[in-house]
Design a protein around this motif. Structure first.
Motif: not given
Length: 289
Positions: A125, A129, A149-157, A144
């Motif tokens: 990203c 954060p 933050l949206q990028c981190i949420q999308q790649n949280l897995d 971030c």
């Protein structure tokens, strides 16, 4: 080992006022997590970065939370290696002087995984954060914003791992430190009665007490099962187990076989030389004593 003080009347006592528990400004403070008039308390080593396995406790308004701490120190020898699952030599533990982490000055197991997650966040990203604000400021890494933050949420897995990973894009391998101190907490919650409130303590206040459970704590020292001296001393016993004799006896047998073969060889050589010089080919027998 022992601590300077212990017991319920020692350690840290924190009185949290009603304004702190209900203030909306605390939502933006990354040092506290507040919700529904509660505060989350994380108990960890002073050099640890709080992670998924950190002991967590909740203190509520009009409650007193007592946390008795029982530390356990684990010491491992430096300079020893073992074979990992990939059949590669890996150190048994990692010392502070051999710290391979970029973002923390002290090697700890949780710090290693935090370091890996921060590197992966920055790689995917391009930012970190708010919980990594000290690292971002020190290393000039962008903070971030909403898209980050949206990028981190999308790649949280991919980012939210708690174990070693190895793939074609990223590798994270964390070992145990040579000096590891863990803290087990024994929590106890007591409801504060209104009659106990004084002039300086209003209704809705919460109290947190953190203290050492005992004056002494346990240290577990890991020692190698067999060092070089032990192996050298055990060679005789190993040979005795498989050969039925001691190592010294085996050396003596080899030594006497050498003397016997040498004596036979010298005797035959001497007899052959004498026969050639006499011109006779009479068979002579060698006697070895």
């Amino acid at each position: 080992m022992s601590s300077a003080s212990f017991g319920q009347w020692s350690g840290l006592k924190l009185v949290i006022s009603n304004e702190v528990l209900t203030s909306e400004d605390n939502i933006h403070d990354f040092m506290r997590i507040t919700y529904n008039n509660n505060i989350m308390i994380l108990l960890h080593h002073s050099m640890d970065f709080p992670g998924f396995t950190t002991n967590t406790y909740i203190v509520r308004a009009d409650d007193e939370l007592e946390i008795a701490i029982k530390p356990t120190a684990i010491l491992k020898p430096e300079g020893l290696y073992h074979r990992n699952k990939d059949n590669q030599l890996a150190p048994v533990c990692i010392a502070d002087k051999a710290n391979p982490l970029e973002y923390t000055p002290v090697y700890r197991n949780s710090n290693c995984y935090m370091n890996c997650r921060a590197k992966l966040m920055y790689k995917l990203c391009g930012c970190l954060p708010f919980i990594f604000e000290p690292i971002a400021e020190f290393y000039n890494i962008p903070h971030c914003k909403l898209d980050g933050l949206q990028c981190i949420q999308q790649n949280l897995d991919q980012i939210g791992f708690v174990k070693d990973i190895k793939n074609k894009n990223f590798t994270c391998s964390c070992g145990n430190p040579c000096v590891d101190v863990s803290y087990d907490g024994l929590p106890n919650t007591i409801s504060l009665m209104k009659a106990n409130f004084s002039k300086t303590r209003t209704e809705g206040t919460a109290i947190v007490r953190v203290y050492m459970y005992s004056q002494v704590y346990q240290i577990l020292e890991t020692l190698p099962a067999a060092d070089m001296t032990y192996l050298l001393a055990s060679i005789g016993g190993i040979f005795s187990l498989f050969l039925g004799c001691s190592f010294l006896s085996l050396v003596e047998i080899v030594y006497f076989l050498y003397l016997f073969c040498r004596a036979v060889y010298l005797c035959r050589t001497k007899s052959r030389t004498r026969e050639i010089s006499d011109g006779s080919f009479t068979h002579r027998r060698c006697h070895v004593y």
